[in-house]
Design an enzyme around this catalytic site. Structure first.
Site, PDB file in Angstrom:
ATOM      1  N   GLY A 262       5.593   0.775  -2.353  1.00  0.00           N
ATOM      2  CA  GLY A 262       5.350   0.103  -1.079  1.00  0.00           C
ATOM      3  C   GLY A 262       4.411  -1.087  -1.206  1.00  0.00           C
ATOM      4  O   GLY A 262       4.466  -2.020  -0.397  1.00  0.00           O
ATOM      5  N   CYS A 277      -5.512  -4.472  13.197  1.00  0.00           N
ATOM      6  CA  CYS A 277      -6.475  -3.978  12.207  1.00  0.00           C
ATOM      7  C   CYS A 277      -6.901  -4.997  11.153  1.00  0.00           C
ATOM      8  O   CYS A 277      -8.088  -5.285  11.027  1.00  0.00           O
ATOM      9  CB  CYS A 277      -5.905  -2.738  11.524  1.00  0.00           C
ATOM     10  SG  CYS A 277      -5.783  -1.342  12.652  1.00  0.00           S
TER      11      CYS A 277
END
Ligand code: NAD
Length: 450
Positions: A262, A277
């Site tokens: 990933g 975030c």
């Protein structure tokens, strides 16, 4: 176990659903009445794939409900999570919601006889759980630590994959103020086959910031390489990343298969990172480092590259369309900071749109979530026209800018743009199109890193 969650935003609701799925009885608390009503009617206040269905299941089983009544919820629970927002205001973390929630929880604990554990899920800087949350709870509960427990449990979910991440966590970090707090809290994960790392509070707090700062760094690094590629003849940064990604230190071989971890999704060039975030957490961390007398030059550069990435899009647009953008109709595809979410916080679309408007361009934007879910208040401040379909957005446009890699946009063909646009100029901010087929179809195609 019985669990109260204070703050039912992305983190609070997703945590609530995943804990209910483990069989716990969860009460989600929020001060926003509309959110409470929606949740109790099985309608998530935000979009996440599959969330309404899972929410309904948990409501039907009686394992989850939402309320405004914080005290009642805490009194009937064993564990209370704090999942309220921690925005960055003037480059600093704003702890007002954290302080208020800690005070309310403290007041409720005044009436609690048995041991109760408070768990901080909100992202807070090292020292906040011990230095701000603990004394506030102690003051208002008139109890000392030991009579209640305190943990810091950072949340690593990714919007767009939030349920999946929460239901199958890759690790659970438990920052514990003492052993009993960690032990009591860890009981809720007794049935989950996952690595639990016990740390002190500050380590858990810093683990969250380090994780976000690392992925933000990869993105800004990839965008810096893209800027270099853009200035070289016949270099496409996508080819560069293909070559980098195949390095066995990034994509190890398992047997005869080379896996694609990933992390590679962050070593790609685009419009930059956004969301609720990465931007706020990197900024809060940089300011925190300053306070410690640390330069944090990497993190500061990461922020600077990201904040200027929108200018690359404008530059590419001007290369294709000319310097004067006045009255030019520009279609902006995508307003959310990434696909599969309705979150527009920190989205690259907004600095791009603002730059276009400041040059007197006419902006018509589209997002698959715009009508259904996006907060209209956040959009009405901008003088942009929202198209209800992508066809409407690009019709007669002088140029199209792709900002978000929604599946709906990935599917568009060069023919689609050629047929509808006034001039077939496509600026691919996410590199979602095949440059060969776009260029050979007569599209004036420009992309980040090309
Ligand atoms: P959010 O803004 O979506 O939700 C926060 C909720 O808390 C709001 O619904 C608000 O009404 C409620 N609230 C605030 N004070 C309250 C109080 N005193 N009593 C009751 N309700 C109260 O925030 P979010 O995106 O869920 O993030 C929450 C925290 O988790 C933040 O610290 C964030 O940094 C962190 N985090 C977020 C993500 C993410 O992807 N969104 C991922 C990991 C960590």
């Amino acid at each position: 176990m019985k669990i109260a969650i204070v703050g039912t935003g992305y983190v609070g609701l997703v945590t609530g659903i995943s804990l209910a799925k483990l069989g716990h009885k969860v009460i989600c608390i929020d001060q926003d009445k509309d959110k409470i009503a929606k949740i109790n009617n099985a309608k998530s206040p935000f979009y996440e794939p599959g969330i309404d269905e899972q929410l309904k299941k948990m409501l039907d089983k009686g394992l989850l409900h939402a309320t405004e009544k914080l005290e009642e919820a805490v009194l009937t629970s064993d564990i209370t999570f704090i999942a309220v927002g921690t925005p960055t205001v003037n480059n600093k973390i704003d702890l007002s919601s954290i302080k208020k929630a800690s005070m309310q929880i403290g007041k409720a604990l005044l009436k609690v006889e048995k041991y109760h554990t408070v768990v901080v899920k909100s992202t807070v800087l090292p020292g906040v759980t011990e230095g701000v949350i603990k004394p506030t709870i102690e003051k208002y509960s008139r109890k000392l630590l030991g009579e209640f427990g305190l943990c810091m449990n950072p949340e690593f979910l990714r919007e767009g994959n939030a349920l999946e991440d929460a239901l199958n966590p890759d690790r659970i970090v438990i920052g514990q103020i003492d052993e009993r707090s960690g032990k009591e809290f860890a009981k809720i994960y007794a049935k989950v086959p996952v690595s639990i790392i016990f740390t002190n509070l500050s380590t858990a707090e810093l683990t969250k910031y380090a994780t976000n700062a690392l992925f933000a760094t990869l993105i800004s690094f990839s965008n810096e390489i893209a800027r270099i590629a853009e200035n070289l003849d016949e270099v496409d940064v996508l080819d560069v990343w293909k070559g980098v990604h195949l390095d066995r230190r990034l994509s190890p071989h398992i047997g005869s298969t080379q896996i694609k971890p990933g992390v590679l999704n962050y070593i790609l060039s685009g419009c930059g990172f956004g969301g609720s975030c990465f931007p706020k957490d990197t900024q809060a961390l940089a300011t925190f480092a300053d306070q410690l007398g640390i330069q944090a030059s990497i993190i500061k550069s990461v922020i600077k590259i990201n904040e200027t990435q929108f200018q690359r899009i404008i530059l590419l647009l001007k290369k294709a369309l000319g310097e004067n953008l006045k009255k030019k109709k520009i279609a902006v595809l995508g307003l959310t900071f990434k696909p599969n979410t309705d979150d527009i916080r920190g989205s690259a679309a907004f600095p791009i749109i603002e730059a276009l408007l400041s040059e007197k361009a006419r902006v018509i934007s589209h997002d698959p979530m715009a009508y259904e879910k996006l907060v209209p208040k956040q959009l009405t401040n901008l003088q942009i026209v929202l198209a209800s379909t992508v066809e409407e957005a690009v019709t007669d446009a002088d140029a199209t800018i792709v900002v978000t890699a929604w599946e709906e946009y990935i599917k568009l063909s060069p023919h689609f743009f050629k047929k509808l646009m006034k001039r077939p100029i496509v600026i691919d901010g996410r590199r979602i199109y095949n440059k060969h087929s776009f260029l050979s179809s007569g599209i004036i195609y420009k992309g980040i890193g090309l």
